[in-house]
Design an enzyme around this catalytic site. Structure first.
Site, PDB file in Angstrom:
ATOM      1  N   ARG A  53       0.488  -1.334   0.011  1.00 19.43           N
ATOM      2  CA  ARG A  53      -0.202  -0.043   0.334  1.00 19.43           C
ATOM      3  C   ARG A  53       0.916   1.080   0.273  1.00 19.43           C
ATOM      4  O   ARG A  53       1.904   0.780  -0.019  1.00 19.43           O
ATOM      5  CB  ARG A  53      -0.902   0.249   1.151  1.00 19.43           C
ATOM      6  CG  ARG A  53      -0.484  -0.799   2.609  1.00 19.43           C
ATOM      7  CD  ARG A  53      -1.388  -0.227   3.494  1.00 19.43           C
ATOM      8  NE  ARG A  53      -0.738  -1.266   4.812  1.00 19.43           N
ATOM      9  CZ  ARG A  53      -1.292  -1.660   5.717  1.00 19.43           C
ATOM     10  NH1 ARG A  53      -2.864  -1.786   5.546  1.00 19.43           N
ATOM     11  NH2 ARG A  53      -1.082  -2.247   6.582  1.00 19.43           N
ATOM     12  N   GLU A  64      -3.600   5.670   3.613  1.00 15.35           N
ATOM     13  CA  GLU A  64      -3.037   4.891   3.164  1.00 15.35           C
ATOM     14  C   GLU A  64      -4.088   5.123   1.823  1.00 15.35           C
ATOM     15  O   GLU A  64      -4.892   4.633   1.640  1.00 15.35           O
ATOM     16  CB  GLU A  64      -2.590   3.569   3.742  1.00 15.35           C
ATOM     17  CG  GLU A  64      -1.390   3.524   4.759  1.00 15.35           C
ATOM     18  CD  GLU A  64      -1.632   2.306   5.423  1.00 15.35           C
ATOM     19  OE1 GLU A  64      -0.584   2.027   6.121  1.00 15.35           O
ATOM     20  OE2 GLU A  64      -2.896   1.840   5.746  1.00 15.35           O
ATOM     21  N   ASP A 235       1.275  -2.813  12.585  1.00 19.19           N
ATOM     22  CA  ASP A 235       0.834  -2.275  11.357  1.00 19.19           C
ATOM     23  C   ASP A 235       1.265  -0.789  10.075  1.00 19.19           C
ATOM     24  O   ASP A 235       0.519  -0.415   9.620  1.00 19.19           O
ATOM     25  CB  ASP A 235      -0.967  -2.094  10.762  1.00 19.19           C
ATOM     26  CG  ASP A 235      -1.788  -1.278  11.416  1.00 19.19           C
ATOM     27  OD1 ASP A 235      -1.519  -0.632  12.433  1.00 19.19           O
ATOM     28  OD2 ASP A 235      -2.769  -1.541  11.262  1.00 19.19           O
ATOM     29  N   LYS A 239       5.502   0.760  14.281  1.00 18.34           N
ATOM     30  CA  LYS A 239       4.329   0.274  15.283  1.00 18.34           C
ATOM     31  C   LYS A 239       4.589  -1.657  15.195  1.00 18.34           C
ATOM     32  O   LYS A 239       3.868  -1.512  14.790  1.00 18.34           O
ATOM     33  CB  LYS A 239       3.526   0.953  14.873  1.00 18.34           C
ATOM     34  CG  LYS A 239       1.935   0.399  15.934  1.00 18.34           C
ATOM     35  CD  LYS A 239       0.383   1.410  14.739  1.00 18.34           C
ATOM     36  CE  LYS A 239      -0.688   0.623  15.473  1.00 18.34           C
ATOM     37  NZ  LYS A 239      -1.586  -0.148  15.031  1.00 18.34           N
ATOM     38  N   SER A 300      -0.408  -9.995  11.178  1.00 13.23           N
ATOM     39  CA  SER A 300      -1.247  -9.395   9.499  1.00 13.23           C
ATOM     40  C   SER A 300      -1.323  -7.641  10.065  1.00 13.23           C
ATOM     41  O   SER A 300      -0.731  -7.381  11.084  1.00 13.23           O
ATOM     42  CB  SER A 300      -2.817  -9.912  10.238  1.00 13.23           C
ATOM     43  OG  SER A 300      -3.529  -9.010   9.874  1.00 13.23           O
TER      44      SER A 300
END
Lengths: 351, 351
Positions: A53, A64, A235, A239, A300
């Site tokens: 992204r 994003e 994510d 972070k 994830s």
């Protein structure tokens, strides 16, 4: 036959309409349906144009764009992540997205995706856990009880047979909110005062916190053998949620490595640290969980194909329910070359 | 004070509202205002996050996302380019875009951009010609009389004093359409049967054709000394309009080299062929036109900051005129963490 006048209008699924669509089918049922679609799309991974992204970072957060295409449809999501938003009464994450036809480039749906992102994130976690979590998992810890929490809990309850969810958040108010919402779902809900208490007896640990920094939500000694870690809060560059030592003890599964290397928990590791692409597990090329003592980690970050799968599902549901409105979003002059004439004529007294 | 309920709504400028906004100020006046804003934003080039647009190519065309930010606002455009669309009654190019606040990530406007892209492309051509065209230019040739044509002609008439426009298109119907539309603008309009005839006596030659291939709209012997070439149709890999020999005789000016190298006329040249960034000319760092015999070429592909400038202008105009509607596009639960509760409560009999 194609009808330009009709196609010049773009169906719009508002927040109100999204809630009507989701409630018409049921929240848990919608998560399950999106999970099935994500899994089907992961099985045709090669069909998709894939790109990490495109972020625009600022001190306050990130905006994003997440595009992808399967050659027939094109989809993208706009999504922001602003941890300080909550204190101002804003959503940390808001999103909207568009589905378009590849052959004409014309959008076929504009949709809110704040609610839909929560649903698809839960659905993605469900897909990963299907292949990675212990088969007899009945207890899940939820560290971080924000906007995403209940969708995760309900998805795991409905799709994977999780019976007990153990909640912890640094803000007891968030835990109370989640416990209240989950009270009627059939889940046994245990509110905990510490992360240690929350993970007691849990076969699955889901971490979903929002701080835009390297936070250590879990330390190494808290994670026992055999656990499945569903880490969805790390994510963004800088972070993360898990202590590096946990990663070194885990088998790590990711969506799309070029994106996860930058944004996921594995940004703490060497760039060539081995990870497994989840689609290869779903496809049967590579093993998922191989034994009862293995720690599996789904790192994830959320990938564009998952939003595509969710948009495709909602596009079908939109047509089924009729819960949308048409927006006058595409210019449609009678002669497609006569854009100027259309604008000019609109200035007349008859306009 | 920030008001989340209000900010959860996103103002939407439809095609109808865009036409009302543009006609309220006037088409030529809007092009001029956007040109001024583009020029002002080029003067603060370093303030912008710049990235080549993100394309998704297919056999039929391309869908692109064009994001940028100046640290205070973030904007992006979705735009398609499908040359076969026209024959099916669709627009070759359609677009829409969003302007958002960087500090919260919340969109502040969703807007149609099919009309707006035509306006900003004309405005960008005007800005480049201000610095590159002969000062006494009074005649412009327009090769390609499609949707973009009249906006270019009107912009050059209003902003640069072009008095005569000479039209040519492989389709005489397109030329007739453009001549009809330009009949009341004060321009002297000459419809031509060949490209050679169109460029006779022209100090500025604008090429704006839509074929997605390497077409030679102009050959080398057609371009005399002192001309300014405004080449806006070559804007995609494999899509060019000018013979390579013309490029070798020209001083070439571009918007953002990493994008133009891939998409512009200069894709025909070596990757290190010297080009000048237009912002440096506007800024006074580098010369534009240096003499009467020089051939200047603006190899225009369209860059994200130009759309940003256009969106900022329309955002102001939207507020001035009130020509917009609010869309329920962002979820706004009373407690920002309670997204699930919002969805759940919407299922009740009171919803």
């Amino acid at each position: 036959m194609l009808n330009p006048s009709k196609l010049a209008m773009v169906p719009f699924v508002s927040v109100h309409d999204m809630m009507r669509i989701v409630n018409d089918a049921g929240v848990a049922e919608t998560i399950a349906a999106i999970a099935d679609r994500i899994e089907a799309d992961f099985l045709r991974w090669q069909d998709f144009d894939k790109v990490a992204r495109i972020p625009s970072h600022s001190e306050e957060g990130v905006i994003e764009l997440m595009p992808t295409s399967d050659g027939e449809f094109y989809g993208f999501k706009y999504v922001n992540g602003h941890p300080a938003n909550m204190a101002r009464g804003f959503q940390t994450v808001t999103a909207f997205g568009v589905l378009a036809r590849v052959d004409t480039g014309y959008p076929v749906m504009l949709s809110e995706m704040t609610v839909l992102t929560a649903l698809r994130t839960a659905a993605m976690s469900v897909v990963a856990a299907r292949h990675l979590a212990p088969k007899d998992a009945r207890v899940m810890a939820m560290i971080g009880n924000g906007a995403q929490c209940e969708f995760q809990a309900l998805g795991f309850h409905h799709c994977l047979g999780i019976e007990e969810v153990r909640l912890y958040d640094i803000d007891p108010g968030a835990t109370a909110k989640a416990a209240r919402n989950l009270g009627t779902t059939g889940l046994r809900v245990v509110s905990c005062a510490t992360a240690e208490e929350a993970i007691t007896g849990a076969q699955i640990i889901t971490t979903c916190t929002a701080d835009k920094k390297q936070a250590t939500i879990l330390t190494d000694n808290m994670v026992g053998a055999g656990v499945h870690l569903n880490a969805i809060g790390g994510d963004c560059p800088g972070k993360t949620e898990l202590h590096r030592d946990i990663l070194l003890r885990s088998d790590i599964f990711v969506e799309y490595p070029p994106q996860t290397r930058v944004e996921g928990e594995i940004q703490q590791l060497d760039p060539d640290h081995p990870v497994t692409e989840l689609w290869r597990v779903i496809d049967g090329q590579l093993p998922g969980r191989t034994g009862p003592d293995q720690i599996t980690l789904f790192d994830s970050v959320g990938f564009a194909t998952e939003d595509f799968s969710a948009l495709r599902h909602i596009h079908g549901e939109m047509k089924r329910t009729g819960f949308y409105v048409d927006l006058d979003m595409l210019a449609d002059p009678d002669d497609p070359r006569d854009l100027f004439g259309m604008v000019h004529r609109a200035s007349g007294p008859m306009a």
